[in-house]
Design a protein around this motif. Sequence first.
Motif, PDB file in Angstrom:
ATOM      1  N   VAL A   1       0.846  -1.198   0.000  1.00  0.00           N
ATOM      2  CA  VAL A   1       0.000   0.000   0.000  1.00  0.00           C
ATOM      3  C   VAL A   1       0.878   1.244   0.000  1.00  0.00           C
ATOM      4  N   ASP A   2       0.241   2.403  -0.102  1.00  0.00           N
ATOM      5  CA  ASP A   2       1.001   3.657  -0.089  1.00  0.00           C
ATOM      6  C   ASP A   2       1.845   3.744   1.182  1.00  0.00           C
ATOM      7  N   PRO A   3       3.038   4.332   1.111  1.00  0.00           N
ATOM      8  CA  PRO A   3       3.596   5.094  -0.034  1.00  0.00           C
ATOM      9  C   PRO A   3       4.367   4.231  -1.028  1.00  0.00           C
ATOM     10  N   ASP A   4       4.291   2.894  -0.949  1.00  0.00           N
ATOM     11  CA  ASP A   4       5.008   2.037  -1.894  1.00  0.00           C
ATOM     12  C   ASP A   4       4.457   2.304  -3.289  1.00  0.00           C
ATOM     13  N   PRO A   5       5.292   2.704  -4.230  1.00  0.00           N
ATOM     14  CA  PRO A   5       4.779   3.084  -5.558  1.00  0.00           C
ATOM     15  C   PRO A   5       4.478   1.883  -6.448  1.00  0.00           C
ATOM     16  N   ILE A   6       5.049   0.692  -6.129  1.00  0.00           N
ATOM     17  CA  ILE A   6       4.899  -0.462  -7.033  1.00  0.00           C
ATOM     18  C   ILE A   6       3.624  -1.243  -6.728  1.00  0.00           C
ATOM     19  N   LYS A   7       3.353  -1.415  -5.457  1.00  0.00           N
ATOM     20  CA  LYS A   7       2.139  -2.085  -4.992  1.00  0.00           C
ATOM     21  C   LYS A   7       2.008  -3.516  -5.515  1.00  0.00           C
ATOM     22  N   LEU A   8       3.088  -4.277  -5.501  1.00  0.00           N
ATOM     23  CA  LEU A   8       3.031  -5.705  -5.817  1.00  0.00           C
ATOM     24  C   LEU A   8       2.701  -6.492  -4.563  1.00  0.00           C
ATOM     25  N   GLU A   9       2.384  -7.825  -4.754  1.00  0.00           N
ATOM     26  CA  GLU A   9       2.061  -8.679  -3.616  1.00  0.00           C
ATOM     27  C   GLU A   9       3.293  -8.864  -2.735  1.00  0.00           C
ATOM     28  N   THR A  10       3.072  -8.822  -1.426  1.00  0.00           N
ATOM     29  CA  THR A  10       4.194  -8.891  -0.482  1.00  0.00           C
ATOM     30  C   THR A  10       4.321 -10.252   0.204  1.00  0.00           C
ATOM     31  N   ARG A  11       3.402 -11.190  -0.050  1.00  0.00           N
ATOM     32  CA  ARG A  11       3.425 -12.474   0.656  1.00  0.00           C
ATOM     33  C   ARG A  11       3.134 -13.635  -0.314  1.00  0.00           C
ATOM     34  N   TRP A  12       3.711 -14.778   0.040  1.00  0.00           N
ATOM     35  CA  TRP A  12       3.265 -16.061  -0.527  1.00  0.00           C
ATOM     36  C   TRP A  12       2.341 -16.709   0.515  1.00  0.00           C
ATOM     37  N   THR A  13       1.112 -17.074   0.140  1.00  0.00           N
ATOM     38  CA  THR A  13       0.159 -17.694   1.069  1.00  0.00           C
ATOM     39  C   THR A  13      -0.093 -19.145   0.653  1.00  0.00           C
ATOM     40  N   GLU A  14       0.136 -20.059   1.595  1.00  0.00           N
ATOM     41  CA  GLU A  14      -0.114 -21.485   1.363  1.00  0.00           C
ATOM     42  C   GLU A  14      -1.452 -21.853   2.021  1.00  0.00           C
ATOM     43  N   THR A  15      -2.351 -22.438   1.216  1.00  0.00           N
ATOM     44  CA  THR A  15      -3.692 -22.779   1.708  1.00  0.00           C
ATOM     45  C   THR A  15      -3.993 -24.247   1.428  1.00  0.00           C
ATOM     46  N   ALA A  16      -4.498 -24.946   2.435  1.00  0.00           N
ATOM     47  CA  ALA A  16      -4.936 -26.334   2.255  1.00  0.00           C
ATOM     48  C   ALA A  16      -6.369 -26.325   1.741  1.00  0.00           C
ATOM     49  N   LEU A  17      -6.623 -26.984   0.594  1.00  0.00           N
ATOM     50  CA  LEU A  17      -7.932 -26.953  -0.043  1.00  0.00           C
ATOM     51  C   LEU A  17      -8.548 -28.349  -0.090  1.00  0.00           C
ATOM     52  N   PRO A  18      -9.493 -28.666   0.801  1.00  0.00           N
ATOM     53  CA  PRO A  18     -10.242 -29.932   0.673  1.00  0.00           C
ATOM     54  C   PRO A  18     -11.226 -29.804  -0.484  1.00  0.00           C
ATOM     55  N   ALA A  19     -11.467 -30.922  -1.180  1.00  0.00           N
ATOM     56  CA  ALA A  19     -12.387 -30.898  -2.320  1.00  0.00           C
ATOM     57  C   ALA A  19     -12.894 -32.308  -2.566  1.00  0.00           C
ATOM     58  N   VAL A  20     -13.931 -32.435  -3.431  1.00  0.00           N
ATOM     59  CA  VAL A  20     -14.435 -33.739  -3.868  1.00  0.00           C
ATOM     60  C   VAL A  20     -14.239 -33.810  -5.378  1.00  0.00           C
ATOM     61  N   VAL A  21     -13.609 -34.894  -5.857  1.00  0.00           N
ATOM     62  CA  VAL A  21     -13.255 -35.049  -7.263  1.00  0.00           C
ATOM     63  C   VAL A  21     -13.613 -36.454  -7.718  1.00  0.00           C
ATOM     64  N   VAL A  22     -13.804 -36.594  -9.049  1.00  0.00           N
ATOM     65  CA  VAL A  22     -14.135 -37.913  -9.601  1.00  0.00           C
ATOM     66  C   VAL A  22     -12.894 -38.799  -9.651  1.00  0.00           C
ATOM     67  N   ASP A  23     -11.771 -38.259 -10.098  1.00  0.00           N
ATOM     68  CA  ASP A  23     -10.516 -39.000 -10.181  1.00  0.00           C
ATOM     69  C   ASP A  23      -9.471 -38.317  -9.305  1.00  0.00           C
ATOM     70  N   LEU A  24      -8.549 -39.112  -8.747  1.00  0.00           N
ATOM     71  CA  LEU A  24      -7.525 -38.563  -7.871  1.00  0.00           C
ATOM     72  C   LEU A  24      -6.482 -37.803  -8.679  1.00  0.00           C
ATOM     73  N   PRO A  25      -6.321 -36.484  -8.474  1.00  0.00           N
ATOM     74  CA  PRO A  25      -5.253 -35.746  -9.165  1.00  0.00           C
ATOM     75  C   PRO A  25      -3.888 -36.166  -8.622  1.00  0.00           C
TER      76      PRO A  25
END
Length: 986
Positions: A102-126
Amino acid sequence: MAIQRLNYFTGQFLREDDFKLEQDYHLSMRRKHNKSAHTPGIVYGLEVVAGASQVIVKAGMAIDNDGREIVLETDAMVAINATHANAYVVIALEEKKTDKAVDPDPIKLETRWTETALPAVVVDLPAGAVGLAQVAAVAGNGAVTLKSDYRRIDSAPVVGGDLTVGRDLTVKGNLEVHGQTTLIEADQMRGNVVLGDDDTDTVTVAGSILTGHSSGQLRIDSPVTMTGNLAVQGNVVLGDADADTVTVEGSVVTGHTSGKLKIGSPVDVVGDIAVSGSVDGRDVSADGSKLDGHVASTSNPHLTTAAQVDTQGGVDRLVTQINAGSGVIAAARLDGAIARETRFNIATGHGHDGADSKKISPSDLAGVSGDVTATNLNVLTAGPTSNAAALHTHPFAPADRSVTLAKLDPITRSRLLRVPLLAQIFNPPMAVSLAYLPGGMAFDGTHFWVANTVSNENAVLKIDPTTNLVVTIVAVDSTPFGLAFGGGYLWVANWGSNSVSKIDVATNSVVARISVGSQPNALAVSGAFLWVANYFGDSVSKIDMAKEAVVAKVAVESNPAGLAVVGSFLWAANSGSDSVSKIDMATNTVVAIVSVGSQPRGLAAATGTFLWVANNNSGTVSKVDVGANIVVATVPVASNYPSALAVIGSFLWVGGNQVQKVDTNTNTVVATVPAPVGFWGAAMPSVSGFLWVAGSSQVTKIDLAANTVAATLLAGESRGMAFDGLYMWVAVYGSARVLQVDIDTGQVVRTVMVGTRPHSVVYNGKHVFVTNFGSNSVSKIDPLTGSVLATIPVGANPAGIAYDPFYQTLWVANSGDGTVSVFYEHATSLAGTFSVGSNPQGVACESNYVWITNTGDNTVSKLGAWADGPLYGTIPVGAAPQAIVFDYSNMWVANTGANSLSKIATDSTATTSVALPAGALPARMCFNGTHLLVQCTNGQGYRVDIYTNTVLPMLLPSTGSHTGLLVFDGVSIWQAGNGTLLKAPV
């Protein structure tokens, strides 16, 4: 390439790449460690708990195939719906850039890598996900069942070389060893030890097994199955209590020097004793003394000498009476327990059983034999018999067991003999469904239409209500459910594709497809508009039928599952909210909501006064005053899970696991009809005095006046079936299903999923085997549970199958490659494959030989029936031989391309041609114990005397199909074909 990490020093200028290298080093090394030293899977937690229309994944951690840690910090919910049967619950890692500067940073790129665990239901195992559980089924009420045999993979350390442990090793979880395990100088293994974790695992002990139990005995508390020999040098005690049962399925052979099996204790036999050799009765008595010390006595007919018994004469007689004076057998009769299914009527010689059995009419029987006398028959029937000398007996099963006329008790599987010898009254012909139908039905003024929802058979079927036969099948989108007729067209709600299909009933073609909301399931027509209930969209779509477009969408409560038009209002049953919504169709707005019972489904109304609501989970029907918008009555119904309704005159018909008739004036049930109705409760249309209802596997036609089933029918081609003594097993060709049908009620009691295009079926006394034409395999089914125990690969396009009880082998004709495959009944792989003729189709076994019809070159191959049996000959027969049937001494071949049958003596290769009338091309055959029954392609049936080759016309059931076999269940003839499974008297 060498691995690098950052070297820090004072005054160093650090750039973006330096910090990235720092992170990459630690990430890559840790993930390399995880990938090399651990198997992918669950580290801890991540249990899956089944719920209603969802599963809960508990917090935990896993490692994926790339060595990345997946951490779920809090419990998570995953939604499950009806399409998720056999799907997998998985968890995967998502990595993305977040948190923009955020300001005053002029570039405003993402500052973090976020790791998220995603449960899901699928037909075939990826490949990048970790499997947690597998869904077994999703019930109509949303209840989720997980497969208990799906084993989640736990992450564990990996050791590439030898593992040496210099101290005690304690394993509190499971220990998996994928290679060989050698225990050297292992004094003892304390606690329970499990060797092998799968039915196919083999545990081999090269040395001796000794017990250390204080009793000095080796204790085995589970059943033991041995396929090899068991040699025991000492005494063997089988069972340790009076209630124990010892079952020996094979032969008991003695190794005693006397050559006899010596039993030193009394033997209590509650079943039959079959003796093929001689019986030494010198130590057998009725009163405790020896038989050979007795003389004939008039006061006690059991006091009979052995010599007198030897003079009895005759063979294979059932002895129940001994002459008191001479001591010899005076008469032989059938025991009442064996003849329990033989029935007679006092007046007609037909009908009912027990004390009223007096007379037999010989007109329906054939042949003459001196084995049955008037005296003996009077004992059997408890009364005088007309023309007893004209009656004749025949063996119920040949010595090689190739014909089975047994009925199996469903609990004990004990055999009760069905007696096809004596005349009986038969039920009218009966037709049984071969499709999978959730209940969607509609009437277009001429024909009925029914939805077939099997995933590879998505179609609607058009039925002629006069003939009760399917006249055409129209393919639609995925999983058709609700049907309605309006504006001159049939409309189909396709649950699986969120669409509605428009069908021209004159051309039987789809002319339009309209996208609607999520999972449409019920339809209603009012004027120029079609209304569609979107189950998971919690809405109702309004379609202009002429414009073929959605013109409005009305939000309702949860999971609308039924619709009905009453006057100017549309009512929607909200199964997820236990309510019905009242919609003003002019303004497209909800004007009232009325609470009803649990999970309302079907709706019906005949007047503008009352609306009836089927409460699926309450076992009740609500009566709603549509003017006051209140429930004025609640009617309990014994029909479990009521789902479909129809108002006809002053009666309400309620469909669930049975159909009930409710008097709408008294609100009471007045009749019950045994006919199942689909769980989703589509319409139950009526016409010409009949009500039509659709169940999960059949359509039933109900006589409205008599309150009885008039017909049971419907679709799906079948080319093969088999009788297991209690049920008929029918393969539905073009699908992946085998149906288990009750022979007495005609009801489909179970559907078993097998390979694609199941073709032929055989029962070997223990299991049902089905050839899968499209999958090049054979499915082995447990008839008690309906589970598929094994799938055995065979040749290309397997057609016919037969069982040889002498060698316990199954033989399969592979029509696609000109071979026949053989495997043993307990095996899961082939014992051999042999070349025969072109396009082999039919298979039959008789003791030492197996016979195959080669349709492509007009021959029959004769092979030895053991696993590597040689080819004994190729026998020319008539054109296009297909079906083949064994009587007691001959093979009969149906030459479908000619007007003839070929009769081959099994002890030679001699062939006799038996001509049929002109135009009669034989297609199906069976043997009923005395005659060969033949069904021809022109619908004509014939009865052939197996001894004289006399051909007589007879009425047989006809489905219009020209493939497969007739099946005789000991009483009736069954035939499956294009649309129906027919049962009729012989």
